[in-house]
Structure formats: structure tokens, C-alpha cells
Write an enzyme that holds these catalytic residues in place. Structure first.
Site, PDB file in Angstrom:
ATOM      1  N   ARG A 120       0.808  -1.229   0.000  1.00  0.00           N
ATOM      2  CA  ARG A 120       0.000   0.000   0.000  1.00  0.00           C
ATOM      3  C   ARG A 120       0.835   1.271   0.000  1.00  0.00           C
ATOM      4  O   ARG A 120       0.384   2.340   0.397  1.00  0.00           O
ATOM      5  CB  ARG A 120      -0.973   0.026   1.172  1.00  0.00           C
ATOM      6  N   LYS A 142       3.864  11.723 -11.505  1.00  0.00           N
ATOM      7  CA  LYS A 142       3.049  10.784 -12.284  1.00  0.00           C
ATOM      8  C   LYS A 142       3.821   9.479 -12.421  1.00  0.00           C
ATOM      9  O   LYS A 142       4.996   9.480 -12.775  1.00  0.00           O
ATOM     10  CB  LYS A 142       2.793  11.335 -13.686  1.00  0.00           C
ATOM     11  N   GLU A 184      11.603  18.468 -25.017  1.00  0.00           N
ATOM     12  CA  GLU A 184      10.809  18.898 -23.857  1.00  0.00           C
ATOM     13  C   GLU A 184      11.388  20.189 -23.257  1.00  0.00           C
ATOM     14  O   GLU A 184      10.654  21.043 -22.762  1.00  0.00           O
ATOM     15  CB  GLU A 184      10.736  17.812 -22.782  1.00  0.00           C
ATOM     16  N   LYS A 226       8.861  23.081 -14.810  1.00  0.00           N
ATOM     17  CA  LYS A 226       7.924  21.983 -14.553  1.00  0.00           C
ATOM     18  C   LYS A 226       7.458  22.006 -13.093  1.00  0.00           C
ATOM     19  O   LYS A 226       6.281  21.809 -12.801  1.00  0.00           O
ATOM     20  CB  LYS A 226       8.526  20.626 -14.898  1.00  0.00           C
ATOM     21  N   GLU A 236      -3.418  17.593 -12.405  1.00  0.00           N
ATOM     22  CA  GLU A 236      -3.785  17.926 -13.786  1.00  0.00           C
ATOM     23  C   GLU A 236      -5.260  18.284 -13.943  1.00  0.00           C
ATOM     24  O   GLU A 236      -5.975  17.711 -14.767  1.00  0.00           O
ATOM     25  CB  GLU A 236      -3.445  16.755 -14.728  1.00  0.00           C
ATOM     26  N   ARG A 240      -1.796  22.425 -15.448  1.00  0.00           N
ATOM     27  CA  ARG A 240      -0.793  21.425 -15.831  1.00  0.00           C
ATOM     28  C   ARG A 240      -0.911  21.011 -17.298  1.00  0.00           C
ATOM     29  O   ARG A 240       0.056  20.570 -17.903  1.00  0.00           O
ATOM     30  CB  ARG A 240      -0.920  20.200 -14.911  1.00  0.00           C
ATOM     31  N   ASN A 244       1.107  20.001 -22.260  1.00  0.00           N
ATOM     32  CA  ASN A 244       0.765  19.217 -23.454  1.00  0.00           C
ATOM     33  C   ASN A 244       1.079  19.947 -24.748  1.00  0.00           C
ATOM     34  O   ASN A 244       0.797  19.424 -25.830  1.00  0.00           O
ATOM     35  CB  ASN A 244      -0.727  18.848 -23.446  1.00  0.00           C
ATOM     36  N   HIS A 247       2.148  18.160 -27.885  1.00  0.00           N
ATOM     37  CA  HIS A 247       1.874  16.735 -27.684  1.00  0.00           C
ATOM     38  C   HIS A 247       0.611  16.250 -28.374  1.00  0.00           C
ATOM     39  O   HIS A 247       0.468  15.055 -28.620  1.00  0.00           O
ATOM     40  CB  HIS A 247       1.809  16.413 -26.187  1.00  0.00           C
ATOM     41  N   HIS A 251       1.436  13.231 -30.479  1.00  0.00           N
ATOM     42  CA  HIS A 251       0.867  11.884 -30.278  1.00  0.00           C
ATOM     43  C   HIS A 251       0.231  11.346 -31.552  1.00  0.00           C
ATOM     44  O   HIS A 251       0.303  10.148 -31.818  1.00  0.00           O
ATOM     45  CB  HIS A 251      -0.177  11.898 -29.161  1.00  0.00           C
ATOM     46  N   HIS A 263       9.643   9.711 -29.306  1.00  0.00           N
ATOM     47  CA  HIS A 263       8.624  10.608 -28.750  1.00  0.00           C
ATOM     48  C   HIS A 263       9.023  12.084 -28.874  1.00  0.00           C
ATOM     49  O   HIS A 263       8.250  12.908 -29.364  1.00  0.00           O
ATOM     50  CB  HIS A 263       8.376  10.229 -27.287  1.00  0.00           C
TER      51      HIS A 263
HETATM   52  N1  LIG Z   1       5.839  10.276 -15.426  1.00  0.00           N
HETATM   53  C1  LIG Z   1       5.905  11.295 -16.234  1.00  0.00           C
HETATM   54  O1  LIG Z   1       5.514  12.418 -15.896  1.00  0.00           O
HETATM   55  C2  LIG Z   1       6.473  11.106 -17.603  1.00  0.00           C
HETATM   56  C3  LIG Z   1       6.755  12.219 -18.403  1.00  0.00           C
HETATM   57  C4  LIG Z   1       7.327  12.013 -19.645  1.00  0.00           C
HETATM   58  C5  LIG Z   1       7.626  10.724 -20.077  1.00  0.00           C
HETATM   59  N2  LIG Z   1       7.342   9.661 -19.284  1.00  0.00           N
HETATM   60  C6  LIG Z   1       7.648   8.294 -19.699  1.00  0.00           C
HETATM   61  O2  LIG Z   1       9.062   8.189 -19.839  1.00  0.00           O
HETATM   62  C7  LIG Z   1       9.332   7.115 -20.730  1.00  0.00           C
HETATM   63  C8  LIG Z   1      10.464   7.516 -21.634  1.00  0.00           C
HETATM   64  O3  LIG Z   1      11.613   7.797 -20.865  1.00  0.00           O
HETATM   65  P1  LIG Z   1      13.065   7.770 -21.495  1.00  0.00           P
HETATM   66  O4  LIG Z   1      13.063   8.502 -22.771  1.00  0.00           O
HETATM   67  O5  LIG Z   1      14.001   8.185 -20.429  1.00  0.00           O
HETATM   68  O6  LIG Z   1      13.253   6.231 -21.901  1.00  0.00           O
HETATM   69  P2  LIG Z   1      14.010   5.007 -21.219  1.00  0.00           P
HETATM   70  O7  LIG Z   1      13.838   4.981 -19.771  1.00  0.00           O
HETATM   71  O8  LIG Z   1      13.631   3.790 -21.979  1.00  0.00           O
HETATM   72  O9  LIG Z   1      15.554   5.333 -21.554  1.00  0.00           O
HETATM   73  C9  LIG Z   1      15.978   5.376 -22.891  1.00  0.00           C
HETATM   74  C10 LIG Z   1      17.176   4.453 -23.118  1.00  0.00           C
HETATM   75  O10 LIG Z   1      18.357   5.027 -22.545  1.00  0.00           O
HETATM   76  C11 LIG Z   1      19.024   4.082 -21.717  1.00  0.00           C
HETATM   77  N3  LIG Z   1      19.729   4.865 -20.694  1.00  0.00           N
HETATM   78  C12 LIG Z   1      19.184   5.453 -19.602  1.00  0.00           C
HETATM   79  N4  LIG Z   1      20.091   6.218 -18.987  1.00  0.00           N
HETATM   80  C13 LIG Z   1      21.238   6.093 -19.685  1.00  0.00           C
HETATM   81  C14 LIG Z   1      22.534   6.670 -19.553  1.00  0.00           C
HETATM   82  N5  LIG Z   1      22.809   7.548 -18.587  1.00  0.00           N
HETATM   83  N6  LIG Z   1      23.483   6.324 -20.466  1.00  0.00           N
HETATM   84  C15 LIG Z   1      23.184   5.466 -21.473  1.00  0.00           C
HETATM   85  N7  LIG Z   1      21.979   4.919 -21.659  1.00  0.00           N
HETATM   86  C16 LIG Z   1      21.022   5.234 -20.770  1.00  0.00           C
HETATM   87  C17 LIG Z   1      17.933   3.178 -21.237  1.00  0.00           C
HETATM   88  O11 LIG Z   1      18.437   1.930 -20.846  1.00  0.00           O
HETATM   89  C18 LIG Z   1      17.039   3.078 -22.472  1.00  0.00           C
HETATM   90  O12 LIG Z   1      17.559   2.121 -23.359  1.00  0.00           O
HETATM   91  C19 LIG Z   1       8.037   6.785 -21.445  1.00  0.00           C
HETATM   92  O13 LIG Z   1       7.531   5.574 -20.973  1.00  0.00           O
HETATM   93  C20 LIG Z   1       7.111   7.921 -21.049  1.00  0.00           C
HETATM   94  O14 LIG Z   1       5.759   7.531 -20.989  1.00  0.00           O
HETATM   95  C21 LIG Z   1       6.774   9.835 -18.062  1.00  0.00           C
END
Ligand SMILES: NC(=O)c1ccc[n+]([C@@H]2O[C@H](COP(=O)([O-])OP(=O)(O)OC[C@H]3O[C@@H](n4cnc5c(N)ncnc54)[C@H](O)[C@@H]3O)[C@@H](O)[C@H]2O)c1
Length: 366
Positions: A120, A142, A184, A226, A236, A240, A244, A247, A251, A263
């Protein structure tokens, strides 16, 4: 080290600095009363930094165990969450223990979600290692995973105890991942910080030299933007949604390519389209689209769909892109509200009724 406060409930601090990774165990020990740590990370980051972090904890006298999963968005599902949870149960992790989310947005979203529901809810800290995670996903609380029906459909709002952003992590990050996060960063300039927008413009591709001063400034300004937004609208309900910007069209582009385009690059083109729409719908008080295009070009980010690696060759249909915009989460009571730019650094919400101009603008960014 720079410190920023996020005024959600509960409040927490974000630390930004070079090499702060090494002092995480001592900093946590001095602030929180906890037992063991569960380092949740992906297979790539485990090799790069996970094993090292575990050793640092052990050196500080803290028991640490790594729970990893295969790198990539395909791991962001309930199976991964259940399997990590079961491994934590068999290692007897309880409510006194802490989850450390180490990695990109995927690790952060999975670890945050798991921490929010494990027994929990147990506390967690974020150690983001991609630019996207540092400027976006680690801030705001999030968490969540994908379902076969769509991205981020299961999740929670759950704030970390603390966020540690070490700029050194970016030295090993592939160029494409840097660009993903940089889109971003540009977005924050567009929606909130005009001076930051022009700072980025002056910087141009020097960003990619990854000098310490530049990284700290870019991350600090982004996180500040942010944090400002999420402190005012944690769940949101209104403000917030300005995050978007870019986006809605972004999307639609991702959907057209079955999520096989990066993305951030889709968002870059989305920002061009939405800046242009700001002019078409008569909301813009200055020429915003050309300014956005020029900045993206300076930063070597795409301004058209055909500039996105992997997007060549496919014939796009404006009709189906509009259809996917209408299926978006941002549709409320059947109406599509998009974020437009009044000026660089100033936004407004706009309810789209006429889709003819939208299709015209989409044709421009193909
Ligand atoms: N929670 C939120 O508010 C929020 C906001 C935006 C995006 N997201 C989510 O984030 C995700 C995308 O995140 P991302 O782009 O970081 O992708 P990811 O976590 O898959 O990382 C991208 C790649 O980089 C590698 N990597 C990570 N750190 C590294 C480093 N320092 N050196 C070398 N390689 C490294 C990872 O292993 C992976 O292969 C999506 O699922 C998206 O929905 C969430």
C-alpha cells in the site's frame, strides 16, 4: 549543487549537480530513517551505474539489492511490476525500506508505480539518468505502466521523497536520447520562459558539447518550469495541461507510426504544427511558428515529419491524424482542447471546432 523545491503534498526537493550520484547514500542516511534499499533499474543502466550505486550503499553501511528488468518501453507493463514486487517480497522488503528508481522515464514510471502500491505504498527516491527523465518524468509525481490498449493507462500520482539529478549521467547517453529530452526543454521555453527560449537559441548545437555549466542551466531552468506548474496543479485539473503543448499533434504522429518514432522528435514537429495553428486560429500576437522552427533547427531537431529518423517513406493521412487527435486523452466531453501560443513564453487553451485548418497545417509539416 542547485536545489529546487516542489510544493506538492508532500513537498520534496530536487538536487542538481555534477557527481552528486556518489553522495546519494550519505545524503539519504542523513535525512531519512530507513532500512534496506531496492534499486529498481533497467538492464542497460544496471551495468552502467546500478552495480556502482549498490556498492556505494554498502560502503555506507546500507543493505541494497538490485531489481532489474529488460531496457525499453516494452517492459513498462503490469507483468514487470508484478515480477519486481514478487522478487521484493521474497527478499523481505517492507514499509521501512526505500525504493530507488534509477534510470530513464521507463524505470522511473515503473519504480514509482510499484512503490506507490507495494504494501500500500513505500517511500521512493528518483535518480533519473536520461535528459528526458531529468527534465520531465522525474518531476511531478506521475507514475504508471502501459496496457496493450494504450500508453500510461494504469498509474498513480505519487511523489518521491527526493530527486537526485547528476549531470554526469548524460555523458553516456546516446545522441538520439539527448534529442528526445531536448524537445521537452524547448517546450518549457515556448510555454513559460521566453528568456530561456532565447538562451537556447544562442546556445544552438553547442548544447551537444555537454559542458557542465550548460547542462546545469538547461536542467535547472527546465525543472524550475515543470516544478512551478505541478506545484500549482498537482493532479492535472487545469494549468498542468499547458505541458501538453506540442503533444496533441506529437501523439498523432506517434500513433501514425505505431510508436516507432522517438517521442521527443514527434513532439518537436508537434510544436511546429501547434505554433502554426496558433497563427491560423488568430491567437498568436507575434510570429511564433518561425521562431519555434528556427530554434529547433539551431538545436538540430526536426521541424517536419520527414526529418524524423525512421519516418521516411510512409504516406501520411491528415484524416487519420485528426481521428487519432480526437481519440486522445485530452478530449474532454467530445471537444478537443489544444494548447496554443500567444507569444513565445505565453500560452492559452483553445477548443478546436473547425478541423479544416488543422488538416492544412498537418500538410505543411509532412
Ligand atoms: N511520469 C511522467 O511524468 C512522464 C513524463 C514524460 C515521459 N514519461 C515516460 O518516460 C518514458 C520515456 O523515458 P526515457 O526517454 O528516459 O526512456 P528510457 O527509460 O527507456 O531510456 C531510454 C534508453 O536510454 C538508456 N539509458 C538510460 N540512462 C542512460 C545513460 N545515462 N546512459 C546510457 N543509456 C542510458 C535506457 O536503458 C534506455 O535504453 C516513457 O515511458 C514515457 O511515458 C513519463
Amino acid at each position: 549543487v542547485k536545489v529546487l523545491k516542489v510544493k506538492t503534498k508532500p513537498e520534496y526537493e530536487i538536487l542538481i549537480g555534477k557527481g552528486i550520484f556518489k553522495s546519494i547514500p550519505e545524503d539519504m542516511k542523513s535525512r531519512f530513517d530507513f532500512g534496506k534499499v531496492a534499486i529498481i533499474t533497467d538492464s542497460n543502466v544496471r551495468n552502467l551505474y546500478g552495480d556502482e550505486l549498490k556498492k556505494l550503499f554498502e560502503k555506507a553501511g546500507v543493505k541494497a539489492e538490485i531489481f532489474d528488468f529488460p531496457a525499453g518501453e516494452q517492459s513498462k507493463n503490469t507483468d514487470t511490476v508484478v515480477s519486481l514486487a514478487r522478487r521484493m517480497v521474497s527478499s523481505r522488503f517492507d514499509r521501512k525500506d526505500i525504493v530507488v528508481a534509477l534510470g530513464g522515464g521507463v524505470a522511473g514510471d515503473i519504480a514509482g508505480f510499484l512503490a506507490s502500491i507495494y504494501l500500500r505504498g513505500i517511500p521512493f527516491v528518483q535518480v533519473p539518468t536520461t535528459l528526458l527523465a531529468q527534465v520531465d518524468s522525474s518531476v511531478g509525481g506521475k507514475t504508471g505502466v502501459d496496457l496493450p490498449e494504450g500508453k500510461n493507462l494504469l498509474g498513480t500520482f505519487y511523489q518521491p521523497l527526493r530527486v537526485y539529478i547528476d549531470t554526469d549521467f548524460l555523458k553516456t547517453l546516446p545522441l538520439l536520447e539527448l534529442k528526445n529530452g531536448l524537445a521537452e526543454v524547448v517546450k518549457y521555453g515556448c510555454i513559460l520562459r521566453r528568456t530561456f527560449f532565447y538562451y537556447l537559441k544562442r546556445l544552438g548545437k553547442k548544447f551537444y558539447e555537454l559542458s557542465e555549466d550548460v547542462l546545469t542551466e538547461v536542467i535547472f531552468q527546465s525543472v524550475k518550469a515543470k516544478a512551478w506548474v505541478v506545484s500549482r496543479d498537482e493532479k492535472e485539473s487545469g494549468l498542468r495541461r499547458i505541458l501538453n503543448f506540442g503533444h496533441t499533434v506529437g501523439h498523432a504522429i506517434e500513433t501514425e507510426f505505431d510508436y516507432r518514432v522517438p517521442h521527443g522528435l514527434a513532439v518537436a514537429v508537434g510544436m511546429v504544427a501547434e505554433a502554426r495553428l496558433s497563427e491560423t486560429f488568430g491567437v498568436a500576437e507575434e510570429k511564433v511558428a518561425d521562431r519555434v522552427i528556427n530554434l529547433l533547427k539551431e538545436l538540430e531537431l526536426p521541424t517536419k515529419i520527414s526529418d524524423i529518423p525512421g519516418a521516411k517513406g510512409k504516406k501520411l493521412s491528415e484524416d487519420s491524424m485528426v481521428q487519432s487527435m480526437l481519440k486522445d486523452k485530452k478530449v474532454w466531453k467530445g471537444k478537443l482542447t489544444i494548447v496554443l501560443l500567444k507569444k513565445i513564453g505565453k500560452t492559452c487553451f483553445y477548443e478546436v471546432e473547425d478541423f479544416v485548418p488543422v488538416k492544412e497545417v498537418l500538410k505543411e509539416v509532412v
